[in-house]
Scaffold this motif. Structure first.
Motif, PDB file in Angstrom:
ATOM      1  N   GLU A 118       0.840  -1.205   0.000  1.00 41.85           N
ATOM      2  CA  GLU A 118       0.000   0.000   0.000  1.00 41.85           C
ATOM      3  C   GLU A 118       0.879   1.262   0.000  1.00 41.85           C
ATOM      4  OE1 GLU A 118      -2.552   0.614   3.473  1.00 41.85           O
ATOM      5  OE2 GLU A 118      -4.243   0.283   2.133  1.00 41.85           O
ATOM      6  N   LEU A 119       1.912   1.242   0.848  1.00 43.40           N
ATOM      7  CA  LEU A 119       2.825   2.400   0.956  1.00 43.40           C
ATOM      8  C   LEU A 119       3.534   2.655  -0.379  1.00 43.40           C
ATOM      9  CD1 LEU A 119       4.306   4.577   2.597  1.00 43.40           C
ATOM     10  CD2 LEU A 119       5.969   2.805   3.253  1.00 43.40           C
ATOM     11  N   MET A 120       4.061   1.582  -0.978  1.00 46.30           N
ATOM     12  CA  MET A 120       4.810   1.762  -2.235  1.00 46.30           C
ATOM     13  C   MET A 120       3.891   2.262  -3.343  1.00 46.30           C
ATOM     14  SD  MET A 120       7.952   1.408  -1.677  1.00 46.30           S
ATOM     15  CE  MET A 120       8.330   1.829  -3.378  1.00 46.30           C
ATOM     16  N   ASN A 121       2.664   1.794  -3.328  1.00 45.39           N
ATOM     17  CA  ASN A 121       1.703   2.233  -4.342  1.00 45.39           C
ATOM     18  C   ASN A 121       1.483   3.750  -4.248  1.00 45.39           C
ATOM     19  OD1 ASN A 121      -0.199   1.907  -6.404  1.00 45.39           O
ATOM     20  ND2 ASN A 121      -1.875   1.859  -4.904  1.00 45.39           N
ATOM     21  N   VAL A 122       1.344   4.242  -3.022  1.00 44.79           N
ATOM     22  CA  VAL A 122       1.147   5.685  -2.828  1.00 44.79           C
ATOM     23  C   VAL A 122       2.422   6.455  -3.213  1.00 44.79           C
ATOM     24  CG1 VAL A 122       0.836   7.482  -1.073  1.00 44.79           C
ATOM     25  CG2 VAL A 122      -0.626   5.466  -1.043  1.00 44.79           C
ATOM     26  N   ILE A 123       3.588   5.933  -2.821  1.00 47.72           N
ATOM     27  CA  ILE A 123       4.863   6.614  -3.141  1.00 47.72           C
ATOM     28  C   ILE A 123       5.019   6.745  -4.657  1.00 47.72           C
ATOM     29  CG2 ILE A 123       7.374   6.349  -3.131  1.00 47.72           C
ATOM     30  CD1 ILE A 123       7.082   5.067  -0.332  1.00 47.72           C
ATOM     31  N   LYS A 124       4.670   5.671  -5.385  1.00 43.77           N
ATOM     32  CA  LYS A 124       4.810   5.715  -6.859  1.00 43.77           C
ATOM     33  C   LYS A 124       3.856   6.747  -7.451  1.00 43.77           C
ATOM     34  CE  LYS A 124       6.563   1.011  -7.106  1.00 43.77           C
ATOM     35  NZ  LYS A 124       6.206  -0.420  -7.213  1.00 43.77           N
ATOM     36  N   GLN A 125       2.638   6.833  -6.910  1.00 38.77           N
ATOM     37  CA  GLN A 125       1.682   7.830  -7.438  1.00 38.77           C
ATOM     38  C   GLN A 125       2.150   9.246  -7.118  1.00 38.77           C
ATOM     39  OE1 GLN A 125      -2.611   7.114  -7.012  1.00 38.77           O
ATOM     40  NE2 GLN A 125      -2.034   5.138  -6.090  1.00 38.77           N
ATOM     41  N   PHE A 126       2.712   9.402  -5.925  1.00 35.67           N
ATOM     42  CA  PHE A 126       3.245  10.714  -5.523  1.00 35.67           C
ATOM     43  C   PHE A 126       4.321  11.183  -6.492  1.00 35.67           C
ATOM     44  CE2 PHE A 126       2.991  13.773  -2.245  1.00 35.67           C
ATOM     45  CZ  PHE A 126       1.960  13.325  -1.436  1.00 35.67           C
TER      46      PHE A 126
END
Lengths: 89, 89, 89, 89
Positions: free
Chosen positions: C79-87
């Motif tokens: 979940e964290l990596m998914n948000v970081i990539k979108q950021f």
């Protein structure tokens, strides 16, 4: 902590980025149209960014998780957030 | 249209980026800490981005201005905006 | 999990962003110079990005740490990596 | 120089961004999950960025072209490049 399998994939991707950089250098020598050169720079930038995200993910799944499990949470998260903020610049 | 002086500065900057990429590759071999490797990737990405912005500026000051002066405005601006949008990704 | 203190600071920052957006709307009505309007948009974008990074940090320090401590590591990091990539887009 | 048709579309888009910001504020009040809030922030950031790119394009097609046609090229391009570099941060 990067495992060997990750390292070899990353090294392959870096090799490709190096090739792209050499290709851009050649385009300069050949006097190629600026926009065509820019396309290659954007591609190399994206490839380099991908390498960075792969290392960030590996770091998060290993070093950060270990830091939390070994009660070095604050240090692990401080370091992670610092890298995330730089990535976002 | 890049003039020779611009080309030689760009080639020097690209050479530096290549050196950074090789350095990152070596850090992988040496099993260096992920965050230290990430710092180098962010530095190489910034250097590459700078090369791109320099070429974009040179293109804007030469090819785009010429396109406008030679009444190829729409084509010149379409192309410029396309590159700006890709840069912004 | 955002604590009250974090929420009130974030709400204040969001209020400021809203004010900036209203200001930009007024600049359009007043026919202000494009570059001046763009400066305000860049400022609002930076302020919004800051709110996002603050929430990402709070999420990482709470929800992600809890997920790891409660052995839901993979889900928490995915979940964290998914948000970081979108950021990073 | 933004024409009326452009202004009304931009105003509509800004209205939508304002709505998104209000929605994010409500999500904070409701104690919604951080990642859901972050998705909304990323959407608002993208929408705001789009407004910026639309204004940048309109500026380039009007003010910058006029500056070049009226022999104020250097000033027009200096200003444009300055905005492009800020956009790229």
């Amino acid at each position: 902590m990067l495992v060997d399998k990750e390292k070899s994939e990353l090294k392959q991707r870096l090799k490709k980025v190096s090739g792209q950089i050499n290709g851009i250098d050649k385009m300069l020598d050949e006097g190629r149209y600026c926009v065509d050169i820019l396309q290659q720079i954007l591609a190399a930038r994206a490839a380099l960014n991908k390498v960075g995200l792969m290392i960030l993910e590996s770091h998060t799944r290993s070093c950060v998780v270990n830091a939390i499990k070994e009660d070095r949470t604050e240090q692990g998260i401080d370091e992670l957030m610092n890298v995330i903020k730089q990535f976002n610049k």
